[in-house]
Design an enzyme around this catalytic site. Sequence first.
Site, PDB file in Angstrom:
ATOM      1  N   HIS A  54      34.399  -5.233 -64.264  1.00 21.91           N
ATOM      2  CA  HIS A  54      35.808  -5.477 -63.922  1.00 21.91           C
ATOM      3  C   HIS A  54      36.245  -6.849 -64.407  1.00 21.91           C
ATOM      4  CE1 HIS A  54      33.815  -7.096 -60.175  1.00 21.91           C
ATOM      5  NE2 HIS A  54      34.746  -8.024 -60.265  1.00 21.91           N
ATOM      6  N   HIS A  99      37.568 -14.339 -63.239  1.00 20.51           N
ATOM      7  CA  HIS A  99      36.238 -14.042 -63.785  1.00 20.51           C
ATOM      8  C   HIS A  99      36.225 -12.684 -64.464  1.00 20.51           C
ATOM      9  CE1 HIS A  99      35.908 -12.418 -59.587  1.00 20.51           C
ATOM     10  NE2 HIS A  99      35.270 -11.423 -60.178  1.00 20.51           N
ATOM     11  N   GLU A 101      40.402  -6.486 -60.426  1.00 23.17           N
ATOM     12  CA  GLU A 101      40.325  -7.154 -59.125  1.00 23.17           C
ATOM     13  C   GLU A 101      41.441  -8.187 -59.085  1.00 23.17           C
ATOM     14  OE1 GLU A 101      36.713  -9.441 -58.564  1.00 23.17           O
ATOM     15  OE2 GLU A 101      37.033  -9.609 -56.401  1.00 23.17           O
TER      16      GLU A 101
HETATM   17 CO    CO Z   1      34.742  -9.798 -59.042  1.00 21.27          CO
END
Ligand code: CO
Length: 134
Positions: free
Chosen positions: A79, A7, A130
């Site tokens: 992020h 994502h 991440e």
């Molecule tokens: Co995230």
Amino acid sequence: MLGRLNHVAIAVRDIAAASALYRGTLGAQVSEPDALEEHGVTVVFITLPNTKIELLEPLGVDSPIAKFLEKNPDGGIHHVCYEVDDILAARDRLVNSGARVLGSGEPKIGAHGKPVLFLHPKDFNGTLIELEQA
Ligand code: CO
């Protein structure tokens, strides 16, 4: 080592308004909000054919995205999340190459119920990364 883009996360001040924008104006499939107290955020996931968008709204006084929204009052990309097959092996490889893992260095359970780690943006072209166990 890197797998799929899981994502892209966007920090927002008002997750209800941002959800309505994606659902209505952009015609996307938007989840209900989920309050993740241990992460200090409320999240919504937008499912796209090839990846997801994560909307993040601050939750509580110590939210990790509060400062970001002070600097970016209109919201912004916070992020990107990449999948890895083995998050501990990935962490060890990154630490050995000099990259900094945020927090304790141990994975936490993220928004999808899988272990995640965050990498210092100064080590990755100004982008907070991440990693999520695939
Ligand atoms: Co995230």
